[in-house]
Scaffold this active site. Structure first.
Site, PDB file in Angstrom:
ATOM      1  N   ASP A  54       0.859  -1.185   0.000  1.00 56.09           N
ATOM      2  CA  ASP A  54       0.000   0.000   0.000  1.00 56.09           C
ATOM      3  C   ASP A  54       0.894   1.233   0.000  1.00 56.09           C
ATOM      4  O   ASP A  54       1.319   1.719   1.039  1.00 56.09           O
ATOM      5  CB  ASP A  54      -0.904  -0.010   1.232  1.00 56.09           C
ATOM      6  CG  ASP A  54      -1.895   1.154   1.204  1.00 56.09           C
ATOM      7  OD1 ASP A  54      -1.968   1.827   0.163  1.00 56.09           O
ATOM      8  OD2 ASP A  54      -2.569   1.369   2.222  1.00 56.09           O
ATOM      9  N   TRP A 169      34.349   2.777 -32.815  1.00 54.08           N
ATOM     10  CA  TRP A 169      34.958   2.101 -33.954  1.00 54.08           C
ATOM     11  C   TRP A 169      36.376   1.664 -33.592  1.00 54.08           C
ATOM     12  O   TRP A 169      37.150   2.434 -33.008  1.00 54.08           O
ATOM     13  CB  TRP A 169      35.004   3.028 -35.159  1.00 54.08           C
ATOM     14  CG  TRP A 169      35.720   2.408 -36.330  1.00 54.08           C
ATOM     15  CD1 TRP A 169      35.214   1.511 -37.220  1.00 54.08           C
ATOM     16  CD2 TRP A 169      37.075   2.632 -36.708  1.00 54.08           C
ATOM     17  NE1 TRP A 169      36.181   1.147 -38.132  1.00 54.08           N
ATOM     18  CE2 TRP A 169      37.332   1.821 -37.837  1.00 54.08           C
ATOM     19  CE3 TRP A 169      38.111   3.422 -36.192  1.00 54.08           C
ATOM     20  CZ2 TRP A 169      38.573   1.796 -38.467  1.00 54.08           C
ATOM     21  CZ3 TRP A 169      39.342   3.389 -36.820  1.00 54.08           C
ATOM     22  CH2 TRP A 169      39.558   2.581 -37.951  1.00 54.08           C
ATOM     23  N   ASP A 334      37.212  -8.215 -51.775  1.00 53.47           N
ATOM     24  CA  ASP A 334      36.543  -7.155 -51.027  1.00 53.47           C
ATOM     25  C   ASP A 334      36.173  -5.996 -51.951  1.00 53.47           C
ATOM     26  O   ASP A 334      35.982  -6.182 -53.166  1.00 53.47           O
ATOM     27  CB  ASP A 334      37.437  -6.720 -49.859  1.00 53.47           C
ATOM     28  CG  ASP A 334      36.644  -6.174 -48.682  1.00 53.47           C
ATOM     29  OD1 ASP A 334      36.270  -4.991 -48.717  1.00 53.47           O
ATOM     30  OD2 ASP A 334      36.404  -6.931 -47.716  1.00 53.47           O
ATOM     31  N   ASP A 335      36.087  -4.819 -51.414  1.00 52.15           N
ATOM     32  CA  ASP A 335      35.622  -3.630 -52.119  1.00 52.15           C
ATOM     33  C   ASP A 335      36.461  -3.370 -53.377  1.00 52.15           C
ATOM     34  O   ASP A 335      37.656  -3.637 -53.413  1.00 52.15           O
ATOM     35  CB  ASP A 335      35.732  -2.438 -51.168  1.00 52.15           C
ATOM     36  CG  ASP A 335      34.855  -1.276 -51.574  1.00 52.15           C
ATOM     37  OD1 ASP A 335      34.298  -1.303 -52.680  1.00 52.15           O
ATOM     38  OD2 ASP A 335      34.732  -0.327 -50.764  1.00 52.15           O
ATOM     39  N   ARG A 411      31.770   9.234 -45.423  1.00 53.70           N
ATOM     40  CA  ARG A 411      32.533   8.323 -46.286  1.00 53.70           C
ATOM     41  C   ARG A 411      32.086   8.476 -47.746  1.00 53.70           C
ATOM     42  O   ARG A 411      32.023   7.509 -48.495  1.00 53.70           O
ATOM     43  CB  ARG A 411      32.395   6.871 -45.822  1.00 53.70           C
ATOM     44  CG  ARG A 411      33.511   5.943 -46.315  1.00 53.70           C
ATOM     45  CD  ARG A 411      33.389   4.555 -45.695  1.00 53.70           C
ATOM     46  NE  ARG A 411      34.456   3.673 -46.167  1.00 53.70           N
ATOM     47  CZ  ARG A 411      34.297   2.746 -47.107  1.00 53.70           C
ATOM     48  NH1 ARG A 411      33.125   2.580 -47.683  1.00 53.70           N
ATOM     49  NH2 ARG A 411      35.305   1.973 -47.460  1.00 53.70           N
ATOM     50  N   ASP A 446      28.179  -5.091 -45.827  1.00 56.50           N
ATOM     51  CA  ASP A 446      28.707  -4.004 -45.004  1.00 56.50           C
ATOM     52  C   ASP A 446      27.697  -2.872 -44.871  1.00 56.50           C
ATOM     53  O   ASP A 446      26.715  -2.790 -45.631  1.00 56.50           O
ATOM     54  CB  ASP A 446      30.011  -3.488 -45.614  1.00 56.50           C
ATOM     55  CG  ASP A 446      31.017  -3.048 -44.566  1.00 56.50           C
ATOM     56  OD1 ASP A 446      30.610  -2.734 -43.429  1.00 56.50           O
ATOM     57  OD2 ASP A 446      32.221  -3.004 -44.883  1.00 56.50           O
ATOM     58  N   ASN A 448      28.473   1.190 -43.766  1.00 54.16           N
ATOM     59  CA  ASN A 448      29.608   2.005 -43.338  1.00 54.16           C
ATOM     60  C   ASN A 448      29.284   3.440 -42.940  1.00 54.16           C
ATOM     61  O   ASN A 448      30.182   4.276 -42.948  1.00 54.16           O
ATOM     62  CB  ASN A 448      30.668   2.016 -44.444  1.00 54.16           C
ATOM     63  CG  ASN A 448      31.601   0.826 -44.337  1.00 54.16           C
ATOM     64  OD1 ASN A 448      32.056   0.468 -43.257  1.00 54.16           O
ATOM     65  ND2 ASN A 448      31.884   0.189 -45.465  1.00 54.16           N
ATOM     66  N   CYS A 492      28.542  -7.006 -41.386  1.00 52.78           N
ATOM     67  CA  CYS A 492      29.648  -6.087 -41.098  1.00 52.78           C
ATOM     68  C   CYS A 492      29.087  -4.678 -41.091  1.00 52.78           C
ATOM     69  O   CYS A 492      28.181  -4.357 -41.860  1.00 52.78           O
ATOM     70  CB  CYS A 492      30.752  -6.232 -42.143  1.00 52.78           C
ATOM     71  SG  CYS A 492      32.127  -5.066 -41.953  1.00 52.78           S
ATOM     72  N   ASP A 514      37.006  -3.736 -37.107  1.00 54.76           N
ATOM     73  CA  ASP A 514      38.020  -3.420 -38.102  1.00 54.76           C
ATOM     74  C   ASP A 514      39.423  -3.447 -37.500  1.00 54.76           C
ATOM     75  O   ASP A 514      40.413  -3.417 -38.238  1.00 54.76           O
ATOM     76  CB  ASP A 514      37.766  -2.031 -38.700  1.00 54.76           C
ATOM     77  CG  ASP A 514      36.693  -2.054 -39.780  1.00 54.76           C
ATOM     78  OD1 ASP A 514      36.294  -3.152 -40.209  1.00 54.76           O
ATOM     79  OD2 ASP A 514      36.244  -0.962 -40.191  1.00 54.76           O
TER      80      ASP A 514
END
Length: 691
Positions: A54, A169, A334-335, A411, A446, A448, A492, A514
């Site tokens: 109460d 990061w 990769d890229d 980016r 990814d 980014n 990612c 990374d």
């Protein structure tokens, strides 16, 4: 197991060691009864008859005791559900019915006018999965907040301690533990993705150690903006509330016939300390979350640090031959393979092979990689677009933007509005076509940059893109996996910016950070292991000195043993490695393949954390054990402390091998095991087998 009281108002879900119980009062107030050690239905019924305190007029007896607090009425705690219509704000619900979804799931249905609210509970092992679904059958309703769950901890005489993972990061998953004080501790992301700054996991204890004591943990399965609030209330009770979205500005507007399902917010109780809680989380994810978790992930090579954007078919083919020679099983380009992608300034969105670099498309390279006995993988970033791209020039309105404001580039890229159906269909056609055009086995997906201009000028409720973007991502991944069941996916986001139970249920592994420096990685991997298993944790061996981050010099031995704690990958420039380094790498890859089942599917024991001069982890699977140990620094030539192993049979004898040496006997358990570590940045692998 689900048990229901005879009056149909008390429910209890039980796993192997724990139980979770709720009770509905005669006033339709849903109260939390128990979360902790396994109890019987009779025990839950006894808890249900206890009167509420109460507290009036300045405190509510419901606060800290409701299973799912809503906004409205006699409540002052943070609401899990906050809704409004054109006429009113808040919820005044009535109970409709309960349903059982088999022997391990409970659904509780409530209604407020035309809004149906269903609370879901499901027990998997000792993990309780909770979420809420809302179905609107009346006038439009705005969901300001619809959290997945509120968790209530039991009363304790001593104070609670909060553990969580913070970072940035290249320094993700840093574990911190601190006393919980009155008020709220709020963690989350307002960035549109899970974020590097916090993983959506918290744990609370009063006096736990690595191997002893009660630990309560909660983990959210959502890959967009999110929030978890841990509150110590005025009467010392503690509640944890979490779900999608960071603030209360609005999730969605539900018109008649529309619905919303919140992500899973999972909870776990363990009485085996932090290590026991981690092993339970790992087992749950391997059994229920990670796709094909019973299949070990291959050793991969990724070309990024070797070549960055300066790539060609011939060059990648030479790297592939070197990777195959050291035992790599998956080669990833990769890229830089697509569009006009010669830097990060152009090409994102144009998912066709660069004709100058790959005149025959990706198939010739993929075929040659397969001929070398390896799988073939690629890198993509589908949710982004460069202003210098054919896609953006054709559809500048497809990005997130606020009218009359500058479109922020991070980016050199913008975020596609994946909530739009035309954007979803475009990405499906491009990615489905890409995966159909060549024998591709793996996709590194990814993300980014964060949301900054999250606007949608043509939509009546533009803020819905925060939720709809994530759900569209999930649908796209699900659709691609169904159409291409042999393709594995990695999540990612500039490293560990999108790691959570939601994306992990749709990907085969995640890129942890990374930061590939092997010493820095020990702390990152230690934090990651608090909640997620090694089976999902990608880790690379890269070049020394580490030119990407800190210039630190480390031995190939230390780099390999650090990366062998998860899913092993190689990311160095193999064209620059000496024959001696390539031969040593081949030996380490061979050893990893032998111990891989233990690392990826075994029970993890953290023998020594990475804060001191040495650290070690142990994996146990059946009669076999492997220990990875590292010496970071040694003072005055002092010997490395012996390791006390865990998870073994103290009555048994084990054969131990370390760099060819063999030790026998149960003395390893009782007096500890000394490793052959000799100096700074040294590492070793020990293998034990029951004899």
């Amino acid at each position: 197991m689900l048990e229901i009281a005879d009056n149909g108002r008390t429910w209890i879900l039980s796993g192997p060691t724990s139980s979770y119980a709720v009770h509905l009062t005669e006033d339709d107030e849903l109260l939390h009864l128990h979360w902790g050690p396994r109890i019987a239905l009779a025990d839950a019924e006894a808890l249900a008859v206890r009167p509420l305190p109460d507290y009036w007029p300045f405190e509510s007896p419901l606060d800290g005791r409701e299973e799912y607090p809503v906004e409205g009425g006699p409540r002052f705690v943070r609401p899990a559900l906050s809704v409004r219509t054109d006429e009113r704000r808040g919820t005044e619900w009535v109970f409709e019915a309960y349903e059982s979804g088999g022997d391990d799931e409970l659904r509780l249905r409530f209604r407020d006018g035309g809004l149906r609210i269903t609370l879901h509970h499901r027990m998997r092992h000792d993990v309780v999965e909770r979420w809420v679904s809302l179905d609107n059958e009346g006038p439009a309703v705005e969901l300001l907040r619809a959290d997945s769950a509120t968790w209530t901890l039991p009363d304790r005489e001593t104070g609670w301690r909060l553990s969580h993972l913070h970072g940035r990061w290249a320094a993700e998953s840093q574990l911190v533990r601190a006393p919980l004080t009155y008020g709220e501790k709020v963690i989350g992301s307002r960035r549109g993705h899970t974020g590097h700054q916090h993983l959506p996991w918290v744990a609370l204890d009063t006096d736990a150690t690595e191997e002893r004591g009660e630990v309560y943990g909660c983990a959210l399965g959502w890959s967009g903006s999110w929030r978890i609030a841990v509150a110590e209330l005025p009467d010392t009770r503690v509640q944890i509330t979490g779900g999608a979205g960071y603030d209360d500005s609005g999730l969605l507007r539900l018109e008649a016939g529309e619905s919303f399902t919140a992500p899973v917010f999972a909870g776990l109780w363990s009485d085996a300390g932090y290590g026991g809680a981690s092993r339970a989380w790992h087992a749950y994810q391997r059994a229920y979350v990670i796709p094909d978790a019973d299949r070990d992930r291959p050793v991969l090579f990724n070309s990024w640090e070797a070549t960055e954007f300066d790539i060609s078919e011939e060059q990648q083919g030479e790297l592939a031959r070197r990777a195959a020679a050291i035992g790599v099983e998956l080669f990833v380009i990769d890229d830089g393979w697509f569009g006009k992608r010669t830097s990060d300034r152009a090409g994102l969105g144009d998912w066709t092979p660069n004709p100058d670099r790959f005149p025959g498309g990706l198939r010739p390279l993929a075929d040659s990689v397969h001929a070398l006995g390896m799988q073939f993988g690629i890198w993509v970033e589908p949710e982004m677009v460069n202003p210098d791209s054919d896609l953006y020039r054709a559809h500048p309105d497809w990005v997130q933007y606020q009218p009359g404001r500058k479109r922020t580039e991070l980016r050199n890229q913008l975020v596609l509005n994946l909530a739009r159906e035309d954007v979803q269909e475009y990405l499906w056609e491009r990615l489905h076509g890409l995966l159909s055009s060549a024998p591709i086995d793996y996709v590194k997906w990814d993300f980014n940059r964060c949301f900054t201009d999250a606007g949608w000028p043509d939509d009546a409720y533009p803020q819905r893109l925060w939720v709809d973007h994530v759900n569209a991502l999930y649908r796209l991944l699900d659709r691609l996996r169904e159409a291409h069941p042999g393709v594995a996916f990695e999540s990612c986001s500039g490293g560990g910016g999108r790691i959570d139970l939601g994306v992990m249920s749709r990907t085969d592994q995640v890129w942890t950070s990374d930061n590939t420096d092997p010493l820095d990685r020990l702390a990152i991997q230690h934090g990651f292991s608090q909640i997620h298993p090694a089976r999902a944790m990608a880790a690379w061996v890269t070049d020394s000195p580490n030119t990407q981050l800190n210039g630190r010099v480390s031995t190939l031995r230390f780099r390999f043993v650090s990366a062998m704690a998860g899913v092993l990958g190689v990311g160095g420039d193999l064209a620059e490695w000496t024959e001696e380094e390539l031969a040593e790498a081949r030996d380490w890859v061979t050893l990893y393949k032998e111990i891989r089942p233990l690392v990826q599917r075994g029970d993890l024991y953290r023998l020594r954390p990475p804060e001191g001069g040495s650290s070690a982890v142990q994996y146990v699977l059946g009669d076999e054990t492997v220990v990875l140990a590292w010496l970071q620094a040694q003072r005055h030539g002092e010997p490395v402390p012996a390791l006390r192993l865990r998870g073994l049979d103290p009555a048994a004898s084990y054969e131990c091998r370390e760099t060819g040496e063999v030790h026998r006997g149960a003395v390893l358990l009782h007096h500890g095991l000394r490793t052959g570590l000799r100096g700074d940045l040294d590492a070793t692998v020990l293998r034990l087998r029951r004899i």
